[in-house]
Scaffold this active site. Structure first.
Site, short mmCIF file in Angstrom:
data_model
loop_
_atom_site.label_atom_id
_atom_site.label_comp_id
_atom_site.label_asym_id
_atom_site.label_seq_id
_atom_site.Cartn_x
_atom_site.Cartn_y
_atom_site.Cartn_z
N HIS A 1 0.85 -1.19 0.00
CA HIS A 1 0.00 0.00 0.00
C HIS A 1 0.89 1.25 0.00
CE1 HIS A 1 -3.98 -1.86 1.73
NE2 HIS A 1 -3.56 -2.47 0.63
N GLU B 1 1.08 3.84 1.87
CA GLU B 1 1.66 4.23 3.17
C GLU B 1 2.86 3.35 3.51
OE1 GLU B 1 -1.51 3.52 2.43
OE2 GLU B 1 -2.89 4.32 3.92
N CYS C 1 -6.01 2.05 5.84
CA CYS C 1 -6.68 0.81 6.24
C CYS C 1 -6.11 0.36 7.59
CB CYS C 1 -6.46 -0.27 5.18
SG CYS C 1 -4.79 -0.94 5.12
N CYS D 1 -2.29 -0.39 7.48
CA CYS D 1 -1.44 0.80 7.40
C CYS D 1 -1.54 1.63 8.68
CB CYS D 1 -1.82 1.63 6.19
SG CYS D 1 -1.39 0.79 4.64
ZN LIG Z 1 -3.38 0.25 3.70
#
Ligand SMILES: [Zn+2]
Length: 150
Positions: free
Chosen positions: A51, A53, A81, A84
């Site tokens: 992801h 991040e 999410c 993260c």
């Molecule tokens: Zn994430």
């Protein structure tokens, strides 16, 4: 200015979209300078943890040669999410600035609300709605174009 850092995160989101990834971007800022940037690369890397991040945190930690990013701020175009949100906490990031809310997949102000849990040992300050309209528009356009391709 915090908005100029969000502009950099938005640029990372657009780059991710051009690579065929879900267009989310992030930057890590320390002492007024970007020390890590990232966009979604889950498809490219066949890595569900890639992801934006996580990519930005990995880049910053690699560049600084340190496991934790104490005092750093993270700008991301979409509400993080759960995965993260936890990584941001583990990295000891000071502040999170995010763009659009994610009622379906967010883990900060929705879902598990990671930072509000007693098992969370470091909660960053969270600022939402930064360049929210633009962040949401990039995502909407990406999914609209994908539907048209079907
Ligand atoms: Zn994430």
């Amino acid at each position: 200015m915090s908005n100029s850092f969000m502009d950099e995160a938005l640029a990372e989101a657009r780059s991710a979209g051009e690579r065929g990834e879900v267009p989310i971007g992030a930057v890590v800022v320390l002492d007024g300078a970007i020390v890590g940037r990232g966009g979604n690369r889950t498809r490219e890397k066949n890595d569900i943890t890639a992801h934006a991040e996580i990519e930005a945190i990995r880049a910053a930690s690699g560049r600084l040669g340190q496991e934790r990013l104490t005092g750093a701020d993270l700008y991301v175009t979409l509400e993080p999410c759960a995965m993260c949100a936890a990584a941001i906490s583990f990295a000891r990031i000071r502040r999170v600035y995010y763009g659009a809310e994610d009622p379906k997949g967010g883990g900060v102000d929705h879902g598990g609300r990671f930072y509000a849990q007693p098992t969370c040992h470091h909660a960053p300050d969270v600022y939402s709605g930064i360049s929210e309209g633009e962040a949401a528009a990039i995502l909407r356009q990406f999914f609209r174009e994908r539907r048209e391709d079907d």
